[in-house]
Design a protein around this motif. Sequence first.
Motif, mmCIF file in Angstrom:
data_model
loop_
_atom_site.group_PDB
_atom_site.id
_atom_site.type_symbol
_atom_site.label_atom_id
_atom_site.label_comp_id
_atom_site.label_asym_id
_atom_site.label_seq_id
_atom_site.Cartn_x
_atom_site.Cartn_y
_atom_site.Cartn_z
ATOM 1 N N MET A 1 0.837 -1.199 0.000
ATOM 2 C CA MET A 1 0.000 0.000 0.000
ATOM 3 C C MET A 1 0.872 1.248 0.000
ATOM 4 O O MET A 1 2.015 1.213 0.454
ATOM 5 N N ALA A 2 0.313 2.341 -0.484
ATOM 6 C CA ALA A 2 1.103 3.561 -0.614
ATOM 7 C C ALA A 2 0.237 4.772 -0.274
ATOM 8 O O ALA A 2 -0.992 4.715 -0.226
ATOM 9 N N ILE A 3 0.917 5.879 -0.035
ATOM 10 C CA ILE A 3 0.245 7.155 0.256
ATOM 11 C C ILE A 3 -0.326 7.705 -1.038
ATOM 12 O O ILE A 3 0.388 7.860 -2.030
ATOM 13 N N THR A 4 -1.618 8.010 -1.034
ATOM 14 C CA THR A 4 -2.327 8.380 -2.254
ATOM 15 C C THR A 4 -2.688 9.869 -2.293
ATOM 16 O O THR A 4 -2.607 10.577 -1.287
ATOM 17 N N ASN A 5 -3.136 10.303 -3.473
ATOM 18 C CA ASN A 5 -3.618 11.672 -3.623
ATOM 19 C C ASN A 5 -4.750 11.968 -2.646
ATOM 20 O O ASN A 5 -4.813 13.061 -2.079
ATOM 21 N N GLU A 6 -5.649 11.021 -2.473
ATOM 22 C CA GLU A 6 -6.800 11.232 -1.594
ATOM 23 C C GLU A 6 -6.356 11.521 -0.163
ATOM 24 O O GLU A 6 -6.914 12.398 0.511
ATOM 25 N N MET A 7 -5.339 10.793 0.324
ATOM 26 C CA MET A 7 -4.827 11.023 1.683
ATOM 27 C C MET A 7 -4.258 12.433 1.812
ATOM 28 O O MET A 7 -4.494 13.125 2.807
ATOM 29 N N ILE A 8 -3.504 12.862 0.812
ATOM 30 C CA ILE A 8 -2.899 14.197 0.849
ATOM 31 C C ILE A 8 -3.989 15.265 0.797
ATOM 32 O O ILE A 8 -3.916 16.290 1.500
ATOM 33 N N GLN A 9 -5.005 15.062 -0.008
ATOM 34 C CA GLN A 9 -6.101 16.021 -0.097
ATOM 35 C C GLN A 9 -6.827 16.162 1.235
ATOM 36 O O GLN A 9 -7.120 17.281 1.685
ATOM 37 N N ILE A 10 -7.116 15.033 1.878
ATOM 38 C CA ILE A 10 -7.788 15.056 3.181
ATOM 39 C C ILE A 10 -6.933 15.800 4.200
ATOM 40 O O ILE A 10 -7.429 16.644 4.960
ATOM 41 N N SER A 134 15.774 10.631 6.577
ATOM 42 C CA SER A 134 16.226 9.252 6.403
ATOM 43 C C SER A 134 15.536 8.320 7.400
ATOM 44 O O SER A 134 15.335 8.671 8.563
ATOM 45 N N GLY A 135 15.181 7.142 6.913
ATOM 46 C CA GLY A 135 14.709 6.070 7.787
ATOM 47 C C GLY A 135 13.242 6.088 8.146
ATOM 48 O O GLY A 135 12.741 5.113 8.711
ATOM 49 N N LEU A 136 12.513 7.161 7.837
ATOM 50 C CA LEU A 136 11.101 7.224 8.205
ATOM 51 C C LEU A 136 10.243 6.564 7.126
ATOM 52 O O LEU A 136 10.535 6.667 5.930
ATOM 53 N N ASP A 137 9.171 5.897 7.559
ATOM 54 C CA ASP A 137 8.269 5.230 6.609
ATOM 55 C C ASP A 137 6.947 5.972 6.470
ATOM 56 O O ASP A 137 5.931 5.393 6.113
ATOM 57 N N TYR A 138 6.954 7.261 6.782
ATOM 58 C CA TYR A 138 5.753 8.072 6.671
ATOM 59 C C TYR A 138 6.129 9.454 6.151
ATOM 60 O O TYR A 138 7.308 9.800 6.057
ATOM 61 N N ILE A 139 5.106 10.246 5.822
ATOM 62 C CA ILE A 139 5.339 11.655 5.538
ATOM 63 C C ILE A 139 4.686 12.468 6.648
ATOM 64 O O ILE A 139 3.715 12.016 7.270
ATOM 65 N N GLU A 140 5.227 13.627 6.922
ATOM 66 C CA GLU A 140 4.646 14.533 7.901
ATOM 67 C C GLU A 140 4.305 15.840 7.211
ATOM 68 O O GLU A 140 5.121 16.387 6.479
ATOM 69 N N MET A 141 3.092 16.322 7.447
ATOM 70 C CA MET A 141 2.662 17.604 6.916
ATOM 71 C C MET A 141 2.334 18.532 8.072
ATOM 72 O O MET A 141 1.674 18.129 9.030
ATOM 73 N N ILE A 142 2.812 19.768 8.001
ATOM 74 C CA ILE A 142 2.497 20.798 8.985
ATOM 75 C C ILE A 142 1.879 21.974 8.247
ATOM 76 O O ILE A 142 2.384 22.409 7.210
ATOM 77 N N ASP A 282 -0.395 2.587 4.827
ATOM 78 C CA ASP A 282 -1.516 1.688 5.132
ATOM 79 C C ASP A 282 -2.794 2.455 5.462
ATOM 80 O O ASP A 282 -3.803 1.862 5.857
ATOM 81 N N GLY A 283 -2.745 3.791 5.315
ATOM 82 C CA GLY A 283 -3.934 4.595 5.534
ATOM 83 C C GLY A 283 -4.007 5.274 6.885
ATOM 84 O O GLY A 283 -4.891 6.095 7.133
ATOM 85 N N ARG A 284 -3.061 4.956 7.790
ATOM 86 C CA ARG A 284 -3.080 5.594 9.109
ATOM 87 C C ARG A 284 -2.741 7.081 8.983
ATOM 88 O O ARG A 284 -1.855 7.466 8.231
ATOM 89 N N MET A 285 -3.450 7.888 9.782
ATOM 90 C CA MET A 285 -3.176 9.322 9.857
ATOM 91 C C MET A 285 -3.168 9.712 11.323
ATOM 92 O O MET A 285 -4.176 9.600 12.014
ATOM 93 N N GLU A 286 -1.999 10.139 11.810
ATOM 94 C CA GLU A 286 -1.825 10.498 13.214
ATOM 95 C C GLU A 286 -1.776 12.016 13.317
ATOM 96 O O GLU A 286 -0.816 12.652 12.911
ATOM 97 N N TRP A 287 -2.828 12.598 13.905
ATOM 98 C CA TRP A 287 -2.947 14.051 13.973
ATOM 99 C C TRP A 287 -2.247 14.587 15.212
ATOM 100 O O TRP A 287 -2.275 13.973 16.262
ATOM 101 N N GLY A 288 -1.616 15.725 15.063
ATOM 102 C CA GLY A 288 -0.905 16.345 16.192
ATOM 103 C C GLY A 288 -1.035 17.851 16.125
ATOM 104 O O GLY A 288 -1.878 18.399 15.403
#
Length: 289
Positions: A1-10, A134-142, A282-288
Amino acid sequence: MAITNEMIQIATKELYSRALRKVPADAKAALAGAMKTETNETARQTLELQLRSAELAEKKDRFVCSDSGVPTYFVKVGSNAKLACDFKAAIRAGYEHLVETIDPPMLKHVTNPLTLARSYHGKDMPIVSYDFASGLDYIEMICSPKALGSGRWAALELFTFPTLEEIETYILDVAIKAGAQHCPPVVMGVGIGGTFDHCAGMASKQTLRPIGQTSPDPDIAAMEKRLFKAVNALGFGPMGTGGDTTVLGVHVDYSSGHGFTPVAVAFNCWINRRTSVKIWGDGRMEWGE
């Protein structure tokens, strides 16, 4: 599974909406702490009003400030993150959906600098900065919307082999020029060194650092402490009412560079608008915050 356009839009839509409605927990804690140490009665009343405004906005699901600013995002891409998206297109689509659906509606703050025409859209909107880790398996958006208070009074100057005293004097000069026009108490971000653009970026990113988190470099931590004390001693106080609380934090970063040394100063107003999310394939989104 991969990070999709829909996830980024949300994420794009939700981050901006949250940033407009909620003051981060560390900023509210800093405001409450300042009330205990502030010696000016009018300033204490102003801090109390700011806290109450934050609580009411969150409770009623309304904007803390009517100036929603312009869309500004910081994206950190992990080297092990699995991507199946067009970042730029997805962020634009998420922002457009926000403009169409957000309640209450946002005012038209996106301005063409040549014609002064105002809209929700424009060249290079949203403004997005990208970085890699390096080494992270996610993206972070602020998301940290830039409005008049947090954007107008930022400044940068280039020096040649400056002394530490010259650098700190300039930072104080910027604080004096801003006065209370950036809606204090603020967070000051400072970048020193590197190149013109890199230095400005460091200053902006330092406004996103959690309040109370000091630099791991002891020399920089000492500078932050000196500047925090010096800026608060200027006496502008919350919203210019006078008092001991003009900044909630001074956050400094530096980079090696050439003999020419840029020094940049940026601000985040008392609302300290910033929201974050980590996104996995995998679709997880951790809000902070």
